[in-house]
Design a protein around this motif. Structure first.
Motif, short mmCIF file in Angstrom:
data_model
loop_
_atom_site.label_atom_id
_atom_site.label_comp_id
_atom_site.label_asym_id
_atom_site.label_seq_id
_atom_site.Cartn_x
_atom_site.Cartn_y
_atom_site.Cartn_z
N GLY A 7 0.66 -1.14 -0.20
CA GLY A 7 0.23 0.36 0.10
C GLY A 7 1.10 1.46 -0.01
N ASN A 8 0.78 1.66 -0.67
CA ASN A 8 1.45 3.04 -1.22
C ASN A 8 0.76 4.06 -1.08
OD1 ASN A 8 2.90 5.75 -1.62
ND2 ASN A 8 2.62 4.78 -4.34
N TRP A 9 0.71 4.72 0.65
CA TRP A 9 -0.04 5.79 0.70
C TRP A 9 0.16 6.88 0.71
CZ3 TRP A 9 0.41 4.81 6.96
CH2 TRP A 9 -0.67 3.42 7.46
N LYS A 10 1.46 7.38 -0.24
CA LYS A 10 2.17 8.74 -1.03
C LYS A 10 1.60 9.85 0.51
CE LYS A 10 -0.15 7.05 -4.96
NZ LYS A 10 -0.46 7.55 -6.55
N MET A 11 1.52 10.87 -0.21
CA MET A 11 1.80 11.81 0.62
C MET A 11 0.59 12.62 1.81
SD MET A 11 3.18 16.00 0.30
CE MET A 11 1.64 16.76 -0.04
N GLY A 92 11.99 4.97 -8.29
CA GLY A 92 10.80 5.37 -9.50
C GLY A 92 9.59 5.18 -9.62
N HIS A 93 8.64 6.13 -8.80
CA HIS A 93 7.26 5.66 -8.53
C HIS A 93 7.24 7.56 -10.03
CE1 HIS A 93 3.78 6.75 -8.11
NE2 HIS A 93 3.23 5.33 -7.74
N SER A 94 6.49 6.52 -10.63
CA SER A 94 5.80 7.28 -11.81
C SER A 94 6.04 9.16 -11.36
CB SER A 94 4.78 7.62 -12.79
OG SER A 94 3.56 7.52 -12.02
N TYR A 166 4.94 -2.72 -12.22
CA TYR A 166 4.26 -2.18 -13.67
C TYR A 166 3.62 -1.03 -13.33
CZ TYR A 166 2.08 -1.79 -17.58
OH TYR A 166 1.56 -1.30 -18.93
N GLU A 167 4.01 -0.17 -13.66
CA GLU A 167 2.56 1.13 -13.57
C GLU A 167 2.00 1.85 -14.52
OE1 GLU A 167 2.20 1.72 -9.02
OE2 GLU A 167 3.52 2.96 -9.01
N PRO A 168 1.12 1.66 -15.31
CA PRO A 168 1.45 2.75 -16.63
C PRO A 168 0.83 3.64 -15.81
CG PRO A 168 -0.31 0.54 -16.62
CD PRO A 168 0.43 0.72 -15.20
N TRP A 170 -0.96 6.23 -16.95
CA TRP A 170 -2.43 7.02 -17.99
C TRP A 170 -3.51 5.76 -16.53
CZ3 TRP A 170 -4.86 1.74 -19.01
CH2 TRP A 170 -4.01 1.17 -19.72
N ALA A 171 -2.89 4.82 -15.87
CA ALA A 171 -3.54 3.99 -14.90
C ALA A 171 -3.46 4.53 -13.14
CB ALA A 171 -3.13 2.64 -15.00
N ILE A 172 -2.44 6.01 -13.20
CA ILE A 172 -2.01 5.77 -11.24
C ILE A 172 -3.38 6.86 -11.21
CG2 ILE A 172 -0.56 6.92 -10.13
CD1 ILE A 172 1.66 5.87 -11.64
N GLY A 173 -4.07 6.48 -9.88
CA GLY A 173 -4.70 7.58 -9.22
C GLY A 173 -6.05 7.74 -10.77
N GLY A 208 0.38 -2.29 -10.58
CA GLY A 208 -0.33 -1.54 -10.32
C GLY A 208 -0.81 0.06 -10.86
N GLY A 209 -1.68 0.69 -10.36
CA GLY A 209 -2.68 1.66 -11.37
C GLY A 209 -4.29 1.44 -11.36
N SER A 210 -4.72 1.77 -10.07
CA SER A 210 -6.70 1.73 -9.95
C SER A 210 -6.70 0.07 -9.46
CB SER A 210 -6.76 2.51 -11.14
OG SER A 210 -6.92 4.03 -11.17
N VAL A 211 -5.88 0.14 -8.85
CA VAL A 211 -6.05 -1.35 -8.32
C VAL A 211 -7.41 -1.48 -7.53
CG1 VAL A 211 -6.11 -3.18 -6.74
CG2 VAL A 211 -4.27 -2.60 -8.61
N THR A 212 -8.73 -1.88 -7.52
CA THR A 212 -9.34 -2.01 -6.15
C THR A 212 -9.79 -3.43 -6.23
OG1 THR A 212 -11.13 -2.29 -7.93
CG2 THR A 212 -10.79 0.19 -7.83
N ALA A 228 0.27 -6.41 -6.06
CA ALA A 228 -0.20 -5.32 -6.40
C ALA A 228 0.55 -4.09 -6.00
CB ALA A 228 -1.58 -4.79 -5.68
N LEU A 229 0.68 -3.15 -6.31
CA LEU A 229 1.17 -2.52 -5.90
C LEU A 229 0.06 -0.47 -5.68
CD1 LEU A 229 3.31 -0.06 -3.83
CD2 LEU A 229 3.77 0.53 -6.18
N VAL A 230 -0.62 -0.71 -4.48
CA VAL A 230 -1.77 0.02 -4.26
C VAL A 230 -1.79 1.59 -3.69
CG1 VAL A 230 -4.34 -0.12 -3.08
CG2 VAL A 230 -2.95 -3.14 -3.71
N GLY A 231 -2.34 2.60 -4.96
CA GLY A 231 -2.34 3.85 -4.01
C GLY A 231 -3.88 4.01 -2.98
N GLY A 232 -4.34 4.44 -3.97
CA GLY A 232 -5.99 5.12 -3.05
C GLY A 232 -6.77 4.07 -2.27
N ALA A 233 -6.66 2.82 -2.57
CA ALA A 233 -7.12 2.11 -2.17
C ALA A 233 -6.80 1.43 -0.98
CB ALA A 233 -7.89 0.67 -2.79
P1 PGA Z 1 -3.68 4.11 -7.88
O1 PGA Z 1 -2.16 4.33 -6.91
O2 PGA Z 1 -3.75 3.20 -7.20
O3 PGA Z 1 -3.70 5.29 -6.73
O4 PGA Z 1 -3.65 4.45 -9.02
C1 PGA Z 1 -1.04 3.65 -7.41
C2 PGA Z 1 0.48 3.89 -7.14
O5 PGA Z 1 0.86 5.70 -7.36
O6 PGA Z 1 1.05 3.40 -6.74
#
Ligand code: PGA
Length: 253
Positions: A7-11, A92-94, A166-168, A170-173, A208-212, A228-233
């Motif tokens: 889980g990538n909590w980001k900021m 290397g996060h996008s 692998y985080e395209p 265009w799919a992140i957030g 990774g990229g909008s995994v729910t 998975a690398l999960v951001g928002g969820a």
């Molecule tokens: P997301 O982010 O799940 O909110 O799309 C993934 C990430 O940036 O690692």
């Protein structure tokens, strides 16, 4: 291979909120078997979250790292400083590549310095929408991976110390998840590219990229997607736990 859900909590979250979230994640995933789980809070939270998760199966990671061990690098955090606070570091996060101008070469230096410090490293790669439209997805991830591994010189990494996400971009957030077929195609390609660059037989590759909770199981059913690398969820313990649960049966056996 044991799948990894990170889980990538980001900021996001204050320290107090982060500790509460970490405890909720540990509780919600306590019954999970056959899945490795990690949370990546901001640097400021690492000590408190590590303490809150002691004795649980949830590991702690950092979202970034610098490539020098110490010195006049105001504001940066070195791999040696992270030792003892976390076991895993993301590089290397996008968002760092695209918002902060981080280069392929810098990502490589971060990978090398972190491995030297005994940390496990997750290297994130992925193409932008324009690059995909121009059919450059493979060449972009190849370039990113080659630059990262070139920094290791002739010292081949231990296979279990390196994870690729692998985080395209265009799919992140965006809510636009890659289809399982799109994600599988690139994750499979990454395994081959990592083998060629490092000799690692079957590197762990996450999507990774909008995994729910809704799309996780179909992604994990693909043979080359090892978690998975999960951001928002990942900011909602129940959603994150549902993604963890989706990983358990799909890869077992
Ligand atoms: P997301 O982010 O799940 O909110 O799309 C993934 C990430 O940036 O690692």
């Amino acid at each position: 291979m044991t799948p990894l859900i990170a889980g990538n909590w980001k900021m996001n979250t204050t320290v107090e909120e982060g500790v509460t979230l970490a405890r909720a994640v540990a509780e919600a995933t306590a019954e999970a078997r056959g899945v490795a789980i990690a949370v990546l809070p901001p640097f400021t939270h690492l000590a408190a979250v590590r303490d809150a998760l002691r004795g649980t199966a949830v590991a702690v990671g950092a979202q970034d790292v610098f490539w020098e061990d110490s010195g006049a690098f105001t504001g940066e955090v070195s791999p040696l400083m992270l030792r003892g606070l976390c076991d895993l570091v993301l590089t290397g996060h996008s968002e760092r590549r695209h918002l902060l101008g981080e280069t392929d070469e810098q990502v490589g230096r971060k990978l090398a310095a972190s491995l030297r410090a005994g940390l496990r490293v997750m290297v994130a790669v992925g193409e932008t929408e324009g690059e995909r439209d121009r059919d450059e997805t493979f060449s972009v991830v190849d370039r990113q991976l080659q630059a990262a591994f070139a920094a290791l010189g002739d010292a081949p990494p231990n296979g279990s110390d390196v994870v690729v996400a692998y985080e395209p971009v265009w799919a992140i957030g965006t809510g636009r998840t890659a289809t399982p077929e799109q994600a599988e195609e690139v994750c499979g390609h990454i395994k081959v590219a990592v083998r060629a660059a490092t000799g690692i037989e079957s590197a762990q590759v996450l999507y990774g990229g909008s995994v729910t909770p809704v799309n996780a199981a179909s992604l994990f059913a693909e043979p080359s997607i090892d978690g998975a690398l999960v951001g928002g969820a990942s900011l909602k313990a129940a959603d994150f736990a549902a993604i963890v649960a989706a990983a358990a049966p799909a890869v077992a056996g």
